[in-house]
Design a protein around this motif. Structure first.
Motif, PDB file in Angstrom:
ATOM      1  N   SER A 193      -9.171   5.385   0.056  1.00  0.00           N
ATOM      2  CA  SER A 193      -8.093   5.662   0.839  1.00  0.00           C
ATOM      3  C   SER A 193      -7.479   4.280   1.213  1.00  0.00           C
ATOM      4  N   VAL A 194      -8.592   3.446   0.906  1.00  0.00           N
ATOM      5  CA  VAL A 194      -7.817   1.845   0.727  1.00  0.00           C
ATOM      6  C   VAL A 194      -7.324   1.721  -0.072  1.00  0.00           C
ATOM      7  N   SER A 195      -7.847   2.330  -1.085  1.00  0.00           N
ATOM      8  CA  SER A 195      -7.291   1.073  -2.347  1.00  0.00           C
ATOM      9  C   SER A 195      -5.648   1.857  -2.516  1.00  0.00           C
ATOM     10  N   ILE A 196      -5.913   3.264  -1.863  1.00  0.00           N
ATOM     11  CA  ILE A 196      -4.520   3.596  -1.378  1.00  0.00           C
ATOM     12  C   ILE A 196      -3.590   2.361  -1.178  1.00  0.00           C
ATOM     13  N   ALA A 197      -4.079   2.949   0.087  1.00  0.00           N
ATOM     14  CA  ALA A 197      -3.051   1.997   0.950  1.00  0.00           C
ATOM     15  C   ALA A 197      -2.471   0.502   0.932  1.00  0.00           C
ATOM     16  N   LEU A 198      -3.435  -0.322   0.247  1.00  0.00           N
ATOM     17  CA  LEU A 198      -3.399  -1.685   0.315  1.00  0.00           C
ATOM     18  C   LEU A 198      -2.369  -1.807  -0.617  1.00  0.00           C
ATOM     19  N   PRO A 199      -1.703  -1.428  -1.840  1.00  0.00           N
ATOM     20  CA  PRO A 199      -0.775  -1.701  -2.717  1.00  0.00           C
ATOM     21  C   PRO A 199       0.405  -1.423  -1.492  1.00  0.00           C
ATOM     22  N   LEU A 200       0.179  -0.119  -0.789  1.00  0.00           N
ATOM     23  CA  LEU A 200       2.053   0.531   0.114  1.00  0.00           C
ATOM     24  C   LEU A 200       2.585  -1.227   1.126  1.00  0.00           C
ATOM     25  N   TYR A 201       0.839  -1.209   1.679  1.00  0.00           N
ATOM     26  CA  TYR A 201       0.225  -2.387   2.908  1.00  0.00           C
ATOM     27  C   TYR A 201       0.988  -3.320   2.324  1.00  0.00           C
ATOM     28  N   LEU A 202       1.101  -4.051   1.551  1.00  0.00           N
ATOM     29  CA  LEU A 202       1.565  -5.259   1.105  1.00  0.00           C
ATOM     30  C   LEU A 202       2.850  -5.615   0.267  1.00  0.00           C
ATOM     31  N   VAL A 203       2.674  -4.025  -0.382  1.00  0.00           N
ATOM     32  CA  VAL A 203       4.586  -3.683  -0.553  1.00  0.00           C
ATOM     33  C   VAL A 203       5.958  -3.512   1.060  1.00  0.00           C
ATOM     34  N   ALA A 204       5.560  -3.388   1.693  1.00  0.00           N
ATOM     35  CA  ALA A 204       5.899  -3.165   3.710  1.00  0.00           C
ATOM     36  C   ALA A 204       6.209  -3.751   3.730  1.00  0.00           C
TER      37      ALA A 204
END
Length: 362
Positions: A193-204
């Protein structure tokens, strides 16, 4: 009610129609909580969601309302009741007509997106490229480490499509800072979950800093159109109960609400709201009737979607073969590297999970 008006939801409840022509909805209606059949918008059982006094529900139990359910107050407390299930249409027998239906639905959905304050999460694959094609003035963003496949693919696709691409170049410091923020937003500490969310979070986060408040994603295309490797030969994959490609695709749809909750909470914490045009009801309808060979074969996945994209995207983008975001961005690899550097070796059970937990505790 988020996503549509109350009248549309009431009519869908009265008729039992699970796909009433929206892109998903969730909210309070007539004293109950309602969430659409695919759970395209998160909804939790908190007092704020209900709009009642805190005593009306358990404030310590903000559990998600299941997709396709209503949550109603009863003398014994809130109860969930299923009101919609995904339809199971006959398998399409005319391949050209089936692909045409997908193309029409996708084109209408992506061109209907309002581009005001909008950026696009762009990996160079067919899903995000179709979304980007519908909003030609919106800038595209990709996150990854310098040697990440997603960054290279996004650069190639942006050049082929003549698009403005903004690269969020990742480093270990980005991950270490963002992990506690992602965990706080999602409540999840497992490595996947964290590895999926991290790039989304940093792009957002970068898009929000640039002044955008909405981020368009290609979310849902893999689930609807057979994008996962495991659906190609489901009978040989112990992760699935299904034995046919079509059955496996429907099975993967069951995981969609959970992923939507994770991604939506992540993006909102970073300062943007998600836009997911490929989960429009008309696209869902067109996808559900596709036969096995228009979903996934031994040498090609998302067959119908790629055929539908052929007149709208450069050939190299249509046929781009990309990895899931946690692998394409190299976030999963580098999170594992950080865990090992911190003393959490691979021989240890849940070594990356334990590293994530250490960052949160710290």
């Amino acid at each position: 009610m988020r996503g549509t008006d109350g009248g549309t939801v009431r009519r869908a409840l009265d008729s039992g129609d699970p796909l009433p022509g929206t892109s998903g909805f969730a909210g309070r209606l007539d004293g109950r909580l309602v969430r659409d059949v695919l759970g395209r918008r998160p909804l939790f059982g908190t007092p704020e969601d209900w709009g009642f006094a805190p005593s009306a529900v358990d404030a310590a139990d903000p559990t998600p309302v299941p997709a396709g359910h209503v949550r109603e107050p009863t003398p014994d407390g809130p109860a969930d009741r299923r009101v919609w299930s995904l339809p199971d249409p006959p398998v399409a027998t005319d391949d050209d007509a089936a692909v045409d239906a997908v193309e029409r639905a996708v084109t209408e959905a992506v061109t209907a997106v309002d581009d005001d304050g909008l950026a696009v999460a762009f990996s160079g694959g067919v899903d995000s490229a179709l979304v980007a094609a519908g909003v030609p003035d919106a800038p595209c963003y990709v996150a990854g480490f310098p040697d990440a496949g997603d960054v290279a693919a996004a650069r190639d696709a942006a050049e082929a499509m003549d698009r403005d691409l903004r690269v969020v170049e990742l480093a270990h410091a980005n991950l270490e800072r963002a992990v506690p923020e992602v965990v706080a937003a999602t409540g999840r500490t497992d490595a996947m979950s964290v590895s999926i969310a991290l790039p989304l979070y940093l792009v957002a986060e970068r898009a929000a800093a640039d002044g955008f408040d909405r981020l368009a994603l290609g979310q849902g295309a893999d689930e609807l159109f057979g994008g996962y490797a495991k659906v190609v030969d489901p009978a040989a994959d112990d992760r699935l109960d299904a034995t046919t490609v079509r059955g496996a695709v429907r099975e993967t749809l069951h995981a969609l609400p959970d992923g939507i909750e994770r991604d939506t909470l992540t993006l909102r914490a970073a300062g943007v709201d998600p836009v997911v045009p490929l989960l429009d009801d008309h696209i869902v309808e067109a996808a559900l009737g596709l036969p096995d060979h228009l979903l996934a074969t031994d040498d090609r996945r998302k067959v119908a979607l790629r055929r539908a994209a052929a007149d709208h995207l450069p050939p190299a983008v249509v046929d781009a073969d990309k990895k899931a975001v946690q692998y394409g961005s190299l976030v999963s690899r580098e999170l594992d590297r950080l865990a090992r550097q911190a003393g959490f070796k691979r021989r240890m059970d849940r070594h990356v999970d334990r590293y994530v937990e250490s960052l949160v505790d710290g």
